[in-house]
Design a protein around this motif. Structure first.
Motif, PDB file in Angstrom:
ATOM      1  N   PRO A  44       0.817  -1.226   0.000  1.00  0.00           N
ATOM      2  CA  PRO A  44       0.000   0.000   0.000  1.00  0.00           C
ATOM      3  C   PRO A  44       0.846   1.271   0.000  1.00  0.00           C
ATOM      4  N   ASN A  45       0.225   2.344  -0.503  1.00  0.00           N
ATOM      5  CA  ASN A  45       0.778   3.710  -0.405  1.00  0.00           C
ATOM      6  C   ASN A  45       2.148   3.859  -1.058  1.00  0.00           C
ATOM      7  N   ILE A  46       2.334   3.256  -2.225  1.00  0.00           N
ATOM      8  CA  ILE A  46       3.588   3.405  -2.962  1.00  0.00           C
ATOM      9  C   ILE A  46       3.488   4.579  -3.934  1.00  0.00           C
ATOM     10  N   ASP A  47       4.501   5.421  -3.935  1.00  0.00           N
ATOM     11  CA  ASP A  47       4.596   6.492  -4.920  1.00  0.00           C
ATOM     12  C   ASP A  47       5.345   5.929  -6.126  1.00  0.00           C
ATOM     13  N   GLY A  65      12.976  -1.957 -16.926  1.00  0.00           N
ATOM     14  CA  GLY A  65      12.011  -2.873 -17.515  1.00  0.00           C
ATOM     15  C   GLY A  65      11.114  -3.514 -16.476  1.00  0.00           C
ATOM     16  N   VAL A  66      11.711  -3.926 -15.348  1.00  0.00           N
ATOM     17  CA  VAL A  66      10.910  -4.500 -14.273  1.00  0.00           C
ATOM     18  C   VAL A  66       9.996  -3.441 -13.677  1.00  0.00           C
ATOM     19  N   ALA A  67      10.492  -2.214 -13.583  1.00  0.00           N
ATOM     20  CA  ALA A  67       9.644  -1.137 -13.053  1.00  0.00           C
ATOM     21  C   ALA A  67       8.402  -0.972 -13.915  1.00  0.00           C
ATOM     22  N   ARG A  68       8.600  -0.970 -15.225  1.00  0.00           N
ATOM     23  CA  ARG A  68       7.446  -0.843 -16.108  1.00  0.00           C
ATOM     24  C   ARG A  68       6.506  -2.031 -15.939  1.00  0.00           C
ATOM     25  N   HIS A  69       7.097  -3.214 -15.715  1.00  0.00           N
ATOM     26  CA  HIS A  69       6.266  -4.407 -15.542  1.00  0.00           C
ATOM     27  C   HIS A  69       5.445  -4.320 -14.261  1.00  0.00           C
ATOM     28  N   VAL A  70       6.080  -3.890 -13.168  1.00  0.00           N
ATOM     29  CA  VAL A  70       5.343  -3.783 -11.908  1.00  0.00           C
ATOM     30  C   VAL A  70       4.228  -2.755 -12.038  1.00  0.00           C
ATOM     31  N   LEU A  71       4.513  -1.616 -12.684  1.00  0.00           N
ATOM     32  CA  LEU A  71       3.473  -0.614 -12.883  1.00  0.00           C
ATOM     33  C   LEU A  71       2.353  -1.166 -13.749  1.00  0.00           C
ATOM     34  N   SER A  72       2.695  -1.970 -14.744  1.00  0.00           N
ATOM     35  CA  SER A  72       1.663  -2.545 -15.608  1.00  0.00           C
ATOM     36  C   SER A  72       0.726  -3.464 -14.839  1.00  0.00           C
ATOM     37  N   ILE A  92      -8.834   1.131  -5.824  1.00  0.00           N
ATOM     38  CA  ILE A  92      -8.532   1.471  -7.214  1.00  0.00           C
ATOM     39  C   ILE A  92      -8.264   2.973  -7.338  1.00  0.00           C
ATOM     40  N   LYS A  93      -9.114   3.787  -6.685  1.00  0.00           N
ATOM     41  CA  LYS A  93      -8.916   5.243  -6.738  1.00  0.00           C
ATOM     42  C   LYS A  93      -7.580   5.620  -6.117  1.00  0.00           C
ATOM     43  N   GLN A  94      -7.249   4.975  -4.984  1.00  0.00           N
ATOM     44  CA  GLN A  94      -5.968   5.243  -4.338  1.00  0.00           C
ATOM     45  C   GLN A  94      -4.812   4.866  -5.247  1.00  0.00           C
ATOM     46  N   GLY A  95      -4.940   3.714  -5.923  1.00  0.00           N
ATOM     47  CA  GLY A  95      -3.892   3.284  -6.849  1.00  0.00           C
ATOM     48  C   GLY A  95      -3.718   4.247  -8.003  1.00  0.00           C
ATOM     49  N   LEU A  96      -4.829   4.784  -8.531  1.00  0.00           N
ATOM     50  CA  LEU A  96      -4.742   5.769  -9.603  1.00  0.00           C
ATOM     51  C   LEU A  96      -4.048   7.039  -9.132  1.00  0.00           C
ATOM     52  N   LYS A  97      -4.279   7.414  -7.877  1.00  0.00           N
ATOM     53  CA  LYS A  97      -3.608   8.595  -7.330  1.00  0.00           C
ATOM     54  C   LYS A  97      -2.120   8.342  -7.155  1.00  0.00           C
ATOM     55  N   GLU A  98      -1.777   7.176  -6.611  1.00  0.00           N
ATOM     56  CA  GLU A  98      -0.375   6.875  -6.314  1.00  0.00           C
ATOM     57  C   GLU A  98       0.456   6.773  -7.583  1.00  0.00           C
ATOM     58  N   THR A  99      -0.146   6.310  -8.659  1.00  0.00           N
ATOM     59  CA  THR A  99       0.583   6.175  -9.921  1.00  0.00           C
ATOM     60  C   THR A  99       0.458   7.422 -10.796  1.00  0.00           C
ATOM     61  N   TYR A 100      -0.289   8.426 -10.296  1.00  0.00           N
ATOM     62  CA  TYR A 100      -0.496   9.698 -11.002  1.00  0.00           C
ATOM     63  C   TYR A 100      -1.282   9.539 -12.288  1.00  0.00           C
ATOM     64  N   LEU A 102      -4.512   9.220 -12.321  1.00  0.00           N
ATOM     65  CA  LEU A 102      -5.692  10.059 -12.127  1.00  0.00           C
ATOM     66  C   LEU A 102      -5.408  11.501 -12.521  1.00  0.00           C
ATOM     67  N   ASP A 103      -4.218  11.998 -12.164  1.00  0.00           N
ATOM     68  CA  ASP A 103      -3.844  13.372 -12.548  1.00  0.00           C
ATOM     69  C   ASP A 103      -3.833  13.513 -14.066  1.00  0.00           C
ATOM     70  N   LEU A 104      -3.274  12.514 -14.716  1.00  0.00           N
ATOM     71  CA  LEU A 104      -3.205  12.559 -16.174  1.00  0.00           C
ATOM     72  C   LEU A 104      -4.604  12.588 -16.787  1.00  0.00           C
ATOM     73  N   LEU A 105      -5.490  11.706 -16.306  1.00  0.00           N
ATOM     74  CA  LEU A 105      -6.828  11.609 -16.884  1.00  0.00           C
ATOM     75  C   LEU A 105      -7.667  12.844 -16.606  1.00  0.00           C
ATOM     76  N   GLU A 106      -7.449  13.468 -15.436  1.00  0.00           N
ATOM     77  CA  GLU A 106      -8.177  14.705 -15.138  1.00  0.00           C
ATOM     78  C   GLU A 106      -7.684  15.850 -16.015  1.00  0.00           C
ATOM     79  N   ALA A 107      -6.381  15.868 -16.290  1.00  0.00           N
ATOM     80  CA  ALA A 107      -5.814  16.925 -17.128  1.00  0.00           C
ATOM     81  C   ALA A 107      -6.099  16.690 -18.608  1.00  0.00           C
ATOM     82  N   ARG A 108      -6.094  15.419 -19.006  1.00  0.00           N
ATOM     83  CA  ARG A 108      -6.309  15.073 -20.418  1.00  0.00           C
ATOM     84  C   ARG A 108      -7.308  13.922 -20.531  1.00  0.00           C
ATOM     85  N   PRO A 109      -8.614  14.214 -20.442  1.00  0.00           N
ATOM     86  CA  PRO A 109      -9.619  13.143 -20.553  1.00  0.00           C
ATOM     87  C   PRO A 109      -9.525  12.360 -21.860  1.00  0.00           C
TER      88      PRO A 109
END
Length: 230
Positions: A44-47, A65-72, A92-100, A102-109
């Protein structure tokens, strides 16, 4: 392009922060390593924008490469039609915030379809699937060649729905992905897939195409609900 610029700016803003670290034991098999990555993903709570470092046994540093895999893995959860409760929605909402994300989707729907492409609109043709496959080496022996011929025939001749089932069994959803690997293994089991690593493991014991296709189709029937690690 906008999503890529957003990602680059976000990573740059976090590059001086403390690394995220995960350790993988390369003495274990791929299934166990996959379990380690999934466990890390559930922390939990990973930036997720912070620098990432994975260490193999022996302190051999891995690239991003592993970082991209974990994020995926985080994004992957949102692409499946699982039933979820209120608490899961909060996670899910928390995960979207932690991975930013949500910020992207709010700025660019308009980026929503790029982040979460629709399976229904995906191109899943034999040509696309075959173009993405990494086959065993030609000099690995006769058994891999035979299995390759069987799988080529299966992909080229089955229905569109059956092909989508194969891709979903292979990578976790119905959209073909790059680096879809085929491994021919020496056992008497049924075909298995490691979706996180996009790897289809096919036993070498099949002597006829009919036996091969029958076994594979039985396995594809599990792709709707899944079985195995989780």
């Amino acid at each position: 392009m906008a999503a890529d610029h957003f990602r680059q700016a976000l990573l740059l803003s976090k590059e001086d922060e403390r690394n995220l670290k995960v350790k993988l034991d390369m003495a274990e098999d791929e299934v166990d390593r996959e379990g380690q990555i999934i466990t890390f993903d559930k922390t939990p709570n990973i930036d997720w924008a912070r620098p990432f470092q994975a260490k193999l046994q022996g302190d051999v540093a891995m690239g991003d490469g592993v970082a991209r895999h974990v994020l995926s893995l985080v994004i992957h959860k949102l692409k499946h039609g699982f039933t979820i409760d209120v608490e899961q929605l909060k996670q899910i909402k928390q995960g979207l915030k932690e991975t930013y994300v949500l910020d992207l989707l709010e700025a660019r729907p308009d980026a929503t379809t790029q982040v979460f492409p629709s399976e229904a609109e995906a191109t899943c043709s034999p040509e696309v699937v075959l173009d993405f496959i990494q086959w065993p080496q030609e000099d690995d022996g006769e058994e891999p060649k035979k299995i390759k011929e069987f799988l080529l025939r299966f992909i080229s001749t089955v229905s569109q729905d059956k092909l989508k089932q194969l891709v979903k069994f292979w990578v976790g959803w119905e959209i073909p992905m790059t680096d879809m690997k085929v491994e021919v293994v020496d056992n008497n089991n049924y075909p298995r897939a490691s979706t996180c690593f996009r790897t289809l493991r096919v036993p070498s014991h099949y002597q006829t195409y009919d036996d091969f296709s029958e076994s594979l189709e039985m396995c594809l029937g599990t792709s709707e609900f899944g079985f195995g690690l989780i």
